[in-house]
Design an enzyme around this catalytic site. Structure first.
Site, PDB file in Angstrom:
ATOM      1  N   LYS A   1      81.157  27.886  43.443  1.00 40.72           N
ATOM      2  CA  LYS A   1      82.415  27.200  43.563  1.00 40.72           C
ATOM      3  C   LYS A   1      83.491  27.772  42.520  1.00 40.72           C
ATOM      4  CE  LYS A   1      83.251  23.715  40.719  1.00 40.72           C
ATOM      5  NZ  LYS A   1      84.492  23.447  39.824  1.00 40.72           N
ATOM      6  N   ASN A   2      83.498  28.258  41.495  1.00 39.55           N
ATOM      7  CA  ASN A   2      84.290  28.771  40.761  1.00 39.55           C
ATOM      8  C   ASN A   2      84.661  30.068  41.040  1.00 39.55           C
ATOM      9  OD1 ASN A   2      84.583  26.184  39.410  1.00 39.55           O
ATOM     10  ND2 ASN A   2      83.693  26.656  37.465  1.00 39.55           N
TER      11      ASN A   2
ATOM     12  N   CYS B   1      92.950  15.556  32.738  1.00 39.84           N
ATOM     13  CA  CYS B   1      91.656  15.246  33.503  1.00 39.84           C
ATOM     14  C   CYS B   1      90.654  14.876  32.563  1.00 39.84           C
ATOM     15  CB  CYS B   1      91.271  16.289  34.256  1.00 39.84           C
ATOM     16  SG  CYS B   1      90.354  17.631  33.416  1.00 39.84           S
TER      17      CYS B   1
ATOM     18  N   ARG C   1      93.635  20.236  28.956  1.00 39.30           N
ATOM     19  CA  ARG C   1      93.883  21.340  29.878  1.00 39.30           C
ATOM     20  C   ARG C   1      94.941  21.824  30.221  1.00 39.30           C
ATOM     21  NH1 ARG C   1      89.180  20.653  34.429  1.00 39.30           N
ATOM     22  NH2 ARG C   1      89.015  23.018  34.503  1.00 39.30           N
TER      23      ARG C   1
ATOM     24  N   ASP D   1      80.052  24.403  31.341  1.00 41.16           N
ATOM     25  CA  ASP D   1      79.623  23.631  32.524  1.00 41.16           C
ATOM     26  C   ASP D   1      78.122  23.108  32.523  1.00 41.16           C
ATOM     27  OD1 ASP D   1      81.990  23.919  33.190  1.00 41.16           O
ATOM     28  OD2 ASP D   1      81.888  25.601  34.463  1.00 41.16           O
TER      29      ASP D   1
ATOM     30  N   ARG E   1      81.872  17.586  44.389  1.00 38.46           N
ATOM     31  CA  ARG E   1      82.998  18.399  44.226  1.00 38.46           C
ATOM     32  C   ARG E   1      82.365  19.861  43.917  1.00 38.46           C
ATOM     33  NH1 ARG E   1      86.986  16.809  39.481  1.00 38.46           N
ATOM     34  NH2 ARG E   1      87.472  19.030  40.374  1.00 38.46           N
TER      35      ARG E   1
END
Ligand code: EPU
Length: 432
Positions: free
Chosen positions: A22-23, A118, A123, A308, A400
């Site tokens: 994803k990243n 968030c 952030r 993460d 997500r």
């Protein structure tokens, strides 16, 4: 809104293939705005964040096709007719801020809603703006929007980042590909996703070197061309699956990964006493051990332990003998999984950026709420290991970042059921 009903206590067994990262995919999709030729991006998992990013570049005028079955995206940014992605998308997904660098480089202007705080922390984006300003961009903030513009082409610059921010490194690197002259980013982030973005940009004709170290050099070129590029495997998804094996006392082989990207996790798993075997150059097998022991853990930029994976690893520590200290240094609010784990009988005390985890023999199923993507993953790991039934509310966060995850866990022996809940049921839960 959905919830996930998990019947825990079944060791997961079998082989599972990791999907694309994803990243890595999100910045590469943003980077496809830099060329007016077609770009084919392979191995892009079907995720809510990917769909949102495609909506962002589509809103700017790029033509986008996504073949979900083949996991291939085609982007053609022949003509961009907007420099303002819709605010609701930027608010929903901070990675949409990554279109700033490409828009400034290609069109000389951009107007992007300020990405608010968030769930995992405030952030800010100061490092993105400072780097781009050093290259000649000017910024103003009005009505909740950051307006950026350049007088002509961006200029190469020597940029020192106060912190090796992943997003700032990506935004500056993308913008620098089309700048006049050479840009050097010092104290750059060195995550594998940065290396992948550099690989994509170079395959389009950019001249980026040093990605993967703390000093990245970009020699600007006049334009970039089209390409076909496959994103790297998702190290966080791979790590989550390995942890699922460890906490359920299972035996899972995860394939299609890059073992080197998982070095920090593998080292820590071994320290707890979990058996980890590198099966070959692209597969790792984890066999659970019922007598794992406490270890201390500190999250850091790559090659340190990834933030993460901290929530998921904390579940293993909650089930390991002794007291562990987890220190979170990347985000200020990444202990939101702890409330749910406490409901499941974990013994965890959070103070500031530290969590003291006293291991228990068992966790027990309970109703819990997922607050963000990795908290959802952690609660799922815990639910798979726990005795009894766990109902994870707001499980949509999981989608997500994890594609077809329930189906793939079910194939490994997990007992899961996804249930759709109505808006009123959801607000009752949120108030409870
Ligand atoms: N920071 C600043 N100023 C900036 C930018 C960042 O102070 O201008 C701070 C942040 O507030 C944070 C720290 O620096 O405390 C790290 O932020 P970074 O910019 O490195 O992270 P990011 O680019 O916002 C990416 C991933 C995150 C991952 C982090 C760290 C994407 C789309 N997101 O975020 O992934 O946790 O790097 O590795 O690549 C996730 O997948 O769950 C996720 C949150």
């Amino acid at each position: 809104m959905h919830e996930l009903i998990v019947r825990g206590g079944f060791p997961l067994k079998g082989t599972v293939k990791v999907k694309g990262s994803k990243n890595a995919a999100l910045p590469i999709i943003a980077a496809s705005l830099l060329t007016d030729e077609p770009v084919f991006i392979e191995d892009v998992p079907d995720l809510l964040d990917v769909r949102d990013m495609l909506a962002v570049i589509g809103s700017l005028g790029a033509s986008v096709k996504y073949s979900h079955t083949d996991e291939i995206i085609t982007v053609h940014s022949l003509k961009l007719d907007s420099v303002e992605p819709p605010g609701y998308l930027v608010q929903r997904m901070r990675a949409s801020f990554l279109v700033l660098g490409p828009l400034l480089a290609r069109l000389g202007k951009a107007s992007i809603s300020l990405p608010g705080g968030c769930a995992i922390g405030s952030r800010p984006v100061d490092l993105h703006l400072k780097g781009l300003a050093a290259m000649g961009a000017e910024f103003s903030v009005s009505g909740g929007f950051i307006e950026g513009k350049t007088a002509g082409r961006l200029r190469g610059a020597h940029i020192y980042l106060d912190y090796p921010s992943v997003g700032a490194t990506e935004n500056i690197m993308m913008a620098a590909t089309l700048a006049q002259g050479t840009t050097v980013i010092e104290n750059a982030a060195s995550e594998p996703e940065i290396v992948d973005l550099a690989g994509f940009l170079n395959s389009c004709g950019a001249r980026v070197s040093g990605a993967g170290t703390n000093s990245i050099r970009i020699d600007g070129v006049l334009d970039l061309g089209g390409t076909r590029y496959a994103v790297i495997p998702d190290r966080i998804e791979a790590g989550t699956l390995l942890i699922c094996s460890a906490v359920t006392g299972g035996d899972i082989t995860v394939t299609n990964l890059v073992p080197e990207h998982l070095n920090p996790l593998v080292a820590k798993l071994r320290e707890t006493g979990v058996n980890v075997e590198e099966v070959d150059y692209s597969a790792i097998r984890v066999t659970g051990n019922s007598q794992t022991k406490a270890v201390d853990l500190k999250t850091l930029p790559y090659p340190g332990f990834p933030t993460d994976l901290q929530p998921q690893f904390s579940v293993l520590l909650a089930l390991s003998k002794g007291t562990s200290m987890v220190t979170e240094t990347v985000f200020e609010n990444r202990f939101r999984h702890v409330d749910g784990l406490l409901c499941m009988n974990a013994d965890i005390q959070v103070e500031g950026s530290h969590a003291v985890i006293r291991g228990r023999q068992n966790l027990s199923g309970a109703p819990v709420l997922a607050s963000d993507l990795r908290a959802a993953a952690a609660l799922l790991c815990a639910a798979l290991a726990a005795e009894g039934i766990t109902v994870i509310g707001e499980i949509d966060h999981l989608w997500r970042g994890y594609s077809c995850f329930e189906e793939r866990l079910t194939a490994l022996g997990a007992k899961l059921q996804r249930v759709k809940i109505s808006k009123s049921e959801h607000s009752d839960q949120a108030q409870a």
